[in-house]
Design a protein around this motif. Structure first.
Motif, PDB file in Angstrom:
ATOM      1  N   ARG A 152      30.342  -5.629  45.458  1.00  0.00           N
ATOM      2  CA  ARG A 152      30.981  -4.302  45.371  1.00  0.00           C
ATOM      3  C   ARG A 152      32.428  -4.329  45.844  1.00  0.00           C
ATOM      4  O   ARG A 152      33.311  -3.761  45.203  1.00  0.00           O
ATOM      5  N   PHE A 153      32.680  -4.984  46.987  1.00  0.00           N
ATOM      6  CA  PHE A 153      34.027  -4.974  47.565  1.00  0.00           C
ATOM      7  C   PHE A 153      34.615  -6.384  47.636  1.00  0.00           C
ATOM      8  O   PHE A 153      35.360  -6.704  48.540  1.00  0.00           O
ATOM      9  N   GLY A 154      34.273  -7.219  46.679  1.00  0.00           N
ATOM     10  CA  GLY A 154      34.690  -8.610  46.702  1.00  0.00           C
ATOM     11  C   GLY A 154      36.032  -8.863  46.036  1.00  0.00           C
ATOM     12  O   GLY A 154      36.943  -8.029  46.073  1.00  0.00           O
ATOM     13  N   TYR A 155      36.128 -10.001  45.378  1.00  0.00           N
ATOM     14  CA  TYR A 155      37.412 -10.466  44.850  1.00  0.00           C
ATOM     15  C   TYR A 155      38.028  -9.530  43.815  1.00  0.00           C
ATOM     16  O   TYR A 155      39.252  -9.459  43.697  1.00  0.00           O
ATOM     17  N   GLU A 174      40.157  -8.069  51.941  1.00  0.00           N
ATOM     18  CA  GLU A 174      39.388  -9.067  52.673  1.00  0.00           C
ATOM     19  C   GLU A 174      39.169 -10.337  51.850  1.00  0.00           C
ATOM     20  O   GLU A 174      39.220 -11.444  52.383  1.00  0.00           O
ATOM     21  N   TRP A 175      38.934 -10.178  50.541  1.00  0.00           N
ATOM     22  CA  TRP A 175      38.621 -11.334  49.711  1.00  0.00           C
ATOM     23  C   TRP A 175      39.747 -11.705  48.756  1.00  0.00           C
ATOM     24  O   TRP A 175      39.969 -12.871  48.480  1.00  0.00           O
ATOM     25  N   ASN A 229      30.905 -17.899  43.152  1.00  0.00           N
ATOM     26  CA  ASN A 229      31.174 -17.127  44.370  1.00  0.00           C
ATOM     27  C   ASN A 229      32.147 -15.986  44.136  1.00  0.00           C
ATOM     28  O   ASN A 229      32.113 -14.985  44.852  1.00  0.00           O
ATOM     29  N   TRP A 230      33.024 -16.135  43.165  1.00  0.00           N
ATOM     30  CA  TRP A 230      33.975 -15.059  42.872  1.00  0.00           C
ATOM     31  C   TRP A 230      33.233 -13.770  42.545  1.00  0.00           C
ATOM     32  O   TRP A 230      33.651 -12.681  42.929  1.00  0.00           O
TER      33      TRP A 230
END
Length: 277
Positions: A123-126, A133-134, A116-117
């Motif tokens: 694109r805008f994750g961890y 947000e993450w 999930n990481w």
């Protein structure tokens, strides 16, 4: 787009991995993330409750995972499983510079997968630095991504009336390891987690994620949780006692206006004061 379901505050205590350290390294140089073996992973997991555009948080668990009880591979695998299962917003202090880098680079050594990481909002994750947000590296955010001087966790905590590093310092960890006092390392690590969480609550209020009521409800929820577990965790009581005895302007709660102004009512107020053109 999916939103985080939980808040996960983490902190690591580590020691140099003598097996992979270069023989000719400068002994005064700080080892690189991949050269740090994890001793303790401290964490706070809270559920994110949403009320319109605002959030508030309810603690699910505060604790630590130590190599006194399990191997490093198990600690790492447990962390990635927690991310997969709870889909959290991860909160760190200098996490991009150290903690997250250690978690990812040490996982390479153990052949682990962080599903999930890397699959949550690729694109805008961890791993995207300028989105909170993450993964919110609170030190990076508060220091405007390097535009202002680096801020230490202890400095920030004490400025707000938090205990800061009242129960140890990172420089003492190796002595504690040599003495086999892993419980003391766990207590110290959990202290850093608690400081980071409360600093995050204040920043979330500043950045309008939390209303004043949401901030205060989240603080009270933390106090209640720590009080309920203080018999088994005396350091939690030490933390709350020091925090509650602070004489800083608002160490625990922020003022709750009768009607918290939204953007339009705030603009109307400013116009009435002839501040805006």
């Amino acid at each position: 787009m999916a939103s985080p379901l939980h808040l996960l505050v983490i902190d690591l205590e580590t020691r140099p991995d003598a097996i992979i350290l270069p023989a000719d390294r400068d002994p005064a140089a700080f080892p690189k993330p991949i050269q740090h073996e994890i001793i303790t992973l401290g964490f706070l997991l809270a559920r994110i409750d949403r009320d319109g555009q605002s959030e508030r948080y309810s603690i699910r668990k505060v604790g630590s995972a130590s190599i006194a009880d399990r191997g490093e591979r198990e600690i790492l695998a447990g962390f990635w499983q927690m991310v997969d299962r709870n889909r959290p917003r991860v909160v760190t202090w200098n996490g991009r510079g150290f903690d997250a880098a250690v978690l990812k680079q040490r996982s390479l050594i153990h052949g682990l997968t962080a599903y999930n990481w890397h699959r949550t909002d690729p694109r805008f994750g961890y791993d995207y630095r300028f989105q909170t947000e993450w993964h919110c590296d609170l030190m990076d955010v508060l220091c405007d991504y390097g535009a202002s001087p680096r801020l230490g966790l202890d400095e920030a905590a004490q400025a707000l009336g938090l205990p800061g590093k009242w129960n140890g310092h990172g420089a003492e960890v190796m002595d504690l390891v040599a003495a086999g006092d892993y419980p003391a390392i766990n207590r110290y690590c959990e202290g850093d987690v608690l400081n980071t969480y409360v600093l995050y609550l204040r920043w979330a209020h500043l950045s309008t994620r939390l209303s004043a009521r949401g901030h205060n409800a989240s603080v009270q929820n933390l106090l209640n949780y720590l009080e309920a577990g203080q018999e088994k965790n005396p350091h939690w009581k030490e933390f709350t006692d020091l925090w509650q005895s602070s004489e800083r302007p608002c160490p625990l709660f922020v003022n709750e206006p009768l009607g918290e102004p939204g953007p339009q009512s705030l603009e109307s107020h400013l116009r009435s004061e002839d501040v805006m053109p």
